[in-house]
Design a protein around this motif. Structure first.
Motif, PDB file in Angstrom:
ATOM      1  N   LEU A 333       3.340  32.617  -0.289  1.00  0.00           N
ATOM      2  CA  LEU A 333       3.056  31.667   0.787  1.00  0.00           C
ATOM      3  C   LEU A 333       3.206  30.223   0.301  1.00  0.00           C
ATOM      4  N   ARG A 334       2.715  29.936  -0.894  1.00  0.00           N
ATOM      5  CA  ARG A 334       2.802  28.573  -1.446  1.00  0.00           C
ATOM      6  C   ARG A 334       4.258  28.159  -1.669  1.00  0.00           C
ATOM      7  N   ASN A 335       5.059  29.062  -2.180  1.00  0.00           N
ATOM      8  CA  ASN A 335       6.459  28.731  -2.489  1.00  0.00           C
ATOM      9  C   ASN A 335       7.231  28.300  -1.250  1.00  0.00           C
ATOM     10  N   THR A 336       6.855  28.813  -0.089  1.00  0.00           N
ATOM     11  CA  THR A 336       7.505  28.397   1.159  1.00  0.00           C
ATOM     12  C   THR A 336       6.829  27.161   1.745  1.00  0.00           C
ATOM     13  N   ALA A 337       5.509  27.107   1.682  1.00  0.00           N
ATOM     14  CA  ALA A 337       4.761  26.036   2.351  1.00  0.00           C
ATOM     15  C   ALA A 337       4.876  24.687   1.635  1.00  0.00           C
ATOM     16  N   LEU A 338       4.904  24.685   0.301  1.00  0.00           N
ATOM     17  CA  LEU A 338       4.885  23.413  -0.431  1.00  0.00           C
ATOM     18  C   LEU A 338       6.124  22.552  -0.177  1.00  0.00           C
ATOM     19  N   PRO A 339       7.343  23.115  -0.234  1.00  0.00           N
ATOM     20  CA  PRO A 339       8.519  22.280   0.074  1.00  0.00           C
ATOM     21  C   PRO A 339       8.477  21.720   1.504  1.00  0.00           C
ATOM     22  N   VAL A 340       7.942  22.507   2.434  1.00  0.00           N
ATOM     23  CA  VAL A 340       7.821  22.024   3.806  1.00  0.00           C
ATOM     24  C   VAL A 340       6.814  20.885   3.863  1.00  0.00           C
ATOM     25  N   GLN A 341       5.726  21.009   3.109  1.00  0.00           N
ATOM     26  CA  GLN A 341       4.727  19.940   3.062  1.00  0.00           C
ATOM     27  C   GLN A 341       5.359  18.623   2.578  1.00  0.00           C
ATOM     28  N   GLU A 342       6.238  18.695   1.609  1.00  0.00           N
ATOM     29  CA  GLU A 342       6.911  17.491   1.100  1.00  0.00           C
ATOM     30  C   GLU A 342       7.678  16.787   2.216  1.00  0.00           C
ATOM     31  N   GLN A 343       8.361  17.580   3.038  1.00  0.00           N
ATOM     32  CA  GLN A 343       9.084  17.007   4.181  1.00  0.00           C
ATOM     33  C   GLN A 343       8.109  16.408   5.195  1.00  0.00           C
ATOM     34  N   GLU A 344       7.010  17.120   5.432  1.00  0.00           N
ATOM     35  CA  GLU A 344       6.029  16.671   6.428  1.00  0.00           C
ATOM     36  C   GLU A 344       5.408  15.334   6.048  1.00  0.00           C
ATOM     37  N   ILE A 345       5.025  15.188   4.790  1.00  0.00           N
ATOM     38  CA  ILE A 345       4.394  13.945   4.350  1.00  0.00           C
ATOM     39  C   ILE A 345       5.402  12.804   4.378  1.00  0.00           C
ATOM     40  N   ALA A 346       6.653  13.092   4.001  1.00  0.00           N
ATOM     41  CA  ALA A 346       7.701  12.064   4.063  1.00  0.00           C
ATOM     42  C   ALA A 346       7.918  11.622   5.509  1.00  0.00           C
ATOM     43  N   SER A 347       7.956  12.585   6.428  1.00  0.00           N
ATOM     44  CA  SER A 347       8.143  12.272   7.847  1.00  0.00           C
ATOM     45  C   SER A 347       6.960  11.483   8.398  1.00  0.00           C
ATOM     46  N   LEU A 348       5.755  11.876   8.009  1.00  0.00           N
ATOM     47  CA  LEU A 348       4.545  11.197   8.477  1.00  0.00           C
ATOM     48  C   LEU A 348       4.501   9.758   7.961  1.00  0.00           C
ATOM     49  N   THR A 349       4.909   9.575   6.721  1.00  0.00           N
ATOM     50  CA  THR A 349       4.938   8.230   6.140  1.00  0.00           C
ATOM     51  C   THR A 349       5.925   7.338   6.880  1.00  0.00           C
ATOM     52  N   GLU A 350       7.099   7.883   7.163  1.00  0.00           N
ATOM     53  CA  GLU A 350       8.109   7.122   7.887  1.00  0.00           C
ATOM     54  C   GLU A 350       7.617   6.767   9.291  1.00  0.00           C
ATOM     55  N   PHE A 351       6.984   7.723   9.939  1.00  0.00           N
ATOM     56  CA  PHE A 351       6.426   7.497  11.278  1.00  0.00           C
ATOM     57  C   PHE A 351       5.409   6.355  11.247  1.00  0.00           C
ATOM     58  N   ALA A 352       4.518   6.376  10.270  1.00  0.00           N
ATOM     59  CA  ALA A 352       3.482   5.345  10.168  1.00  0.00           C
ATOM     60  C   ALA A 352       4.092   3.977   9.874  1.00  0.00           C
ATOM     61  N   LYS A 353       5.100   3.931   9.005  1.00  0.00           N
ATOM     62  CA  LYS A 353       5.734   2.654   8.659  1.00  0.00           C
ATOM     63  C   LYS A 353       6.434   2.031   9.861  1.00  0.00           C
ATOM     64  N   GLU A 354       6.980   2.867  10.715  1.00  0.00           N
ATOM     65  CA  GLU A 354       7.608   2.366  11.938  1.00  0.00           C
ATOM     66  C   GLU A 354       6.596   1.739  12.878  1.00  0.00           C
ATOM     67  N   ARG A 355       5.325   2.006  12.613  1.00  0.00           N
ATOM     68  CA  ARG A 355       4.237   1.446  13.433  1.00  0.00           C
ATOM     69  C   ARG A 355       3.374   0.482  12.608  1.00  0.00           C
ATOM     70  N   ASP A 356       4.061  -0.238  11.706  1.00  0.00           N
ATOM     71  CA  ASP A 356       3.471  -1.344  10.930  1.00  0.00           C
ATOM     72  C   ASP A 356       2.461  -0.908   9.880  1.00  0.00           C
ATOM     73  N   PHE A 357       2.537   0.315   9.447  1.00  0.00           N
ATOM     74  CA  PHE A 357       1.701   0.753   8.316  1.00  0.00           C
ATOM     75  C   PHE A 357       2.487   0.447   7.039  1.00  0.00           C
ATOM     76  N   ASN A 358       1.931  -0.349   6.158  1.00  0.00           N
ATOM     77  CA  ASN A 358       2.703  -0.824   5.008  1.00  0.00           C
ATOM     78  C   ASN A 358       2.108  -0.395   3.665  1.00  0.00           C
ATOM     79  N   ASP A 359       1.557   0.820   3.633  1.00  0.00           N
ATOM     80  CA  ASP A 359       0.987   1.341   2.395  1.00  0.00           C
ATOM     81  C   ASP A 359       1.445   2.791   2.238  1.00  0.00           C
ATOM     82  N   ILE A 360       1.024   3.442   1.173  1.00  0.00           N
ATOM     83  CA  ILE A 360       1.329   4.865   1.040  1.00  0.00           C
ATOM     84  C   ILE A 360       0.250   5.665   1.777  1.00  0.00           C
TER      85      ILE A 360
END
Length: 721
Positions: A333-360
């Motif tokens: 389960l981890r081997n499949t979920a972890l790579p997806v999590q990496e994409q999710e956090i990257a997407s979430l970060t990009e989403f937040a930055k588009e709304r003036d969030f300027n931190d990690i």
């Protein structure tokens, strides 16, 4: 669900991945016994239903005192040659009044705390628990069951063998097979463990209760839902006036992290949450030393019974069967979920930055930005969706689905006393048979009532057993289902959020396993003697139907226009299931792995936590995050070395549900599968190991792939590749 003891494990040969051994290993529930006469229990009417109209705490306490004394005295005097007629049947008779009184008290504790305050219930609970210990701590009964089970000249039915196996397992886990001095040492370490649990619990409760944050700024709460504002307003009748009080209670903390726009406030309450019971707190609530003593005590306890450690011992009552099999599954389960999590956090970060969030993105940002992203991606207007889910419509659709799948009829009845005017009572009729009498009954208490009802999670639901199935005593199951759904206001019915509906379907799945059991002995009927990691299978099985278009149409209807949920909303709900699914699954896998290592290794918990965290999370472990200290489910709850159980149940449920997907929900084949599910998982209770019950339904061993497919994780992984 009350549990009498944690399980263990026997030595196993090496297995193939997820090949569940045909062996014994079970959850051991408090005994579930059948019906008694009203003479034996003053809390029952002549028809043997609870007499809630005349209930008093004094009457309940007097009843429980007499019944526990009677039960313990009976345990000390029972003897004879016939293990069933002279022993086990008499034990059921002795326990019957106690089970019902305890069940009534628990129902009122969840449903009406003005009738059953916490302190009164805990006194009843502790007294009943001590009484039950005499049943599973009886050396003569243990020896009699063991000798009968081993005597090849005695003819026993399959169910009788299972009952005896339960008593032998319980006796073994209580050390009754040990010699005098060894048993004394084992009893001593068991008492030490209970002492440490009692030492930890008030530390956790005090550390939780002492914290609160007062908010005066209306800007902070302007996006908070009205029902949540009522729960945090100092004056609930004026939810928009303030001030508002934020505490560490889960049903307060979780929504706050989702809705609060002030990052510093989110960080502050996150910090207060993860530092509870730690050395960052004052000495009186620090628990690190206590939990280390508790860990070492549990490991010693397991070793005295011949196991390497407590986690290995736990496998004795788990469907997973062995630590090797369990860790292999978690890793898949981890081997499949972890790579997806990496994409999710990257997407979430990009989403937040588009709304003036300027931190990690940090841990305290996940819930807030996740909710905003979900709304943006899936046209998620939860308040609008609620209008399509009035409780009467949802219940009607759910009852119809249960009738279609399992060929039973749920009919409301007015014959029972109730503890509040909102409570409803239902009979369940078996459409397969000719008997006109109901096969089971249940109470439904749907609405939140402020502090009158017990509440822990943001979306609480409880299934309370009052009576259990017992052919020995001609008893039919009786339970109470208690929720905290929004109450009707004027002509406006109770409108459910999708999360409310998930809770409703889950709890009905849980209840059906108790209500539709057909096993004659209560010790192995319903959820009794079901492995811990199989207890929630029916919960998740029922929830899976909520992601089918036809089901969402069947349970929806706008409270004004009666129009079903729009296609766009249905599509959003189905796709929304996969939102941050990798992150959420990794979080549960991490806590499961952490729990197992805490109970199998003597390594200090700090380096253990620091080693495991990066295996499961993209985000770094924050310096002040010491969540191990407030992991109360494994320290003062019943889930030590068993936290993984919900993930396992969810995985098994997903695999079972694929059988219905494979026939494309063809009506005739769906009915056939529904009856097969009823005749296995809902009927057999603990009369067979869950692995065997699964094979009876699927014809093979389970696979984790179905869960990954359900959560949309395999689809995401393929897209990335």
């Amino acid at each position: 669900m009350a549990v009498s003891f944690l399980g263990k494990r026997i030595a196993l040969t090496r297995r193939n991945f997820l090949k569940i051994p045909k062996r014994h290993g079970y959850i051991v529930l408090l005994p579930e016994i059948g019906e008694e006469s009203s003479e034996k229990n003053p809390l029952l009417k002549d028809d043997n239903l609870p007499e809630f109209n005349t209930f008093t705490i004094e009457k309940c306490i007097a009843a429980i005192r007499k019944q526990t004394v009677d039960f313990e005295e009976n345990m000390n005097t029972i003897k004879g040659l016939d293990i069933f007629n002279d022993w086990l049947h008499l034990i059921e008779d002795a326990y019957l009044p106690l089970e019902t009184t305890w069940g009534i008290a628990k129902t009122l504790y969840f449903g009406n705390q003005s009738l059953m305050p916490t302190k009164c219930y805990m006194d009843i609970h502790e007294r009943a628990t001590r009484a039950i210990a005499s049943k599973f701590g009886s050396a003569p009964l243990f020896r009699a069951c063991k000798e009968t089970l081993e005597n090849k000249d005695i003819k026993l039915t399959h169910s009788q063998r299972r009952v005896l196996s339960k008593y032998v397992l319980e006796g073994t886990l209580n050390g009754l097979h040990l010699q005098d001095k060894e048993l004394e040492k084992y009893s001593s370490i068991s008492s030490y463990i209970m002492l440490k649990i009692k030492e930890y619990k008030p530390k956790y409760e005090s550390s939780t209760a002492v914290y609160n944050m007062i908010i005066h700024n209306k800007y902070v709460v302007e996006d908070f839902p009205e029902d949540y504002l009522r729960s945090i307003a100092t004056d609930p009748s004026k939810p928009y006036m303030g001030p508002w009080k934020i505490t560490l209670k889960p049903y307060i903390l979780q929504p706050f992290m989702e809705y609060c726009p002030d990052r510093e406030l989110r960080k502050a309450i996150w910090d207060a949450d993860v530092t509870r019971c730690s050395n960052y707190q004052e000495r009186s609530v620090q628990a690190s030393g206590t939990l280390e003593e508790l860990r070492s005590g549990r490991i010693e306890q397991a070793q005295r019974l011949g196991f390497k450690n407590y986690a290995e011992m736990s496998m004795e009552t788990k469907m997973a069967g062995s630590l090797e099999n369990l860790f292999n599954t978690l890793e898949v389960l981890r081997n499949t979920a972890l790579p997806v999590q990496e994409q999710e956090i990257a997407s979430l970060t990009e989403f937040a930055k588009e709304r003036d969030f300027n931190d990690i993105i940090r841990v305290w940002d996940i819930a807030y930005w996740s909710k905003k992203q979900r709304r943006d991606m899936y046209t998620n207007d939860e308040n609008k969706w609620k209008e399509y889910f009035p409780l009467p419509t949802v219940l009607s659709g759910l009852f119809k689905h249960i009738e279609t799948l399992f060929n039973v009829k749920i009919v409301e009845s007015k014959k029972a006393d109730i503890w509040h005017k909102d409570v409803r009572f239902f009979d369940i009729f078996d459409l397969n048979g000719s008997n006109a009498a109901p096969i089971a009954n249940f109470y439904l208490d749907p609405y939140a009532r402020g502090t009158e009802k017990f509440r822990k999670e943001q979306d609480s639901g409880w299934v309370s057993t009052i009576k259990s199935k017992s052919k020995v005593n001609n008893s039919t199951p009786l339970i109470a289902m208690i929720f905290n759904f929004p109450p009707p206001i004027g002509d406006k019915p109770s409108l459910l959020s999708f999360r409310d509906i998930q809770v409703l379907f889950q709890k009905f799945g849980h209840a059906l396993q108790h209500l539709l059991t057909t096993i004659e002995y209560s010790d192995i009927a319903g959820l009794s003697f079901v492995e811990w990691d199989a207890v929630f299978i029916c919960d998740f099985f029922m929830e899976n139907w909520l992601y089918e278009s036809f089901m969402l149409q069947n349970i929806s209807g706008h409270y004004k226009t009666k129009e079903p949920l729009p296609a766009e909303a249905i599509d959003s709900i189905k796709r929304m299931r996969s939102h941050l699914a990798g992150y959420k699954l990794c979080k549960e896998l991490y806590l499961s792995h952490l729990d197992l290592e805490l109970h199998s290794s003597e390594t200090f918990w700090v380096p253990m936590m620091k080693r495991l965290w990066p295996k499961y999370f993209v985000l770094p472990l924050e310096k002040r995050d010491v969540h191990v200290c407030n992991f109360d489910l494994i320290w003062s709850g019943n889930w030590a070395a068993a936290y993984f159980s919900k993930i396992w149940s969810e995985m098994i449920a997903a695999d079972l549900y694929t059988a219905f997907q494979e026939v494309n929900f063809d009506e005739s084949q769906q009915k056939e599968l529904g009856m097969r599910f009823r005749n296995t998982f809902l009927s057999l209770g603990g009369s067979y190991p869950a692995a065997e019950v699964f094979r009876k339904f699927r014809g093979r061993d389970p696979s984790p792939k179905a869960l990954l497919d359900n959560l949309g994780l395999t689809h995401t992984t393929k897209e990335t590749k």
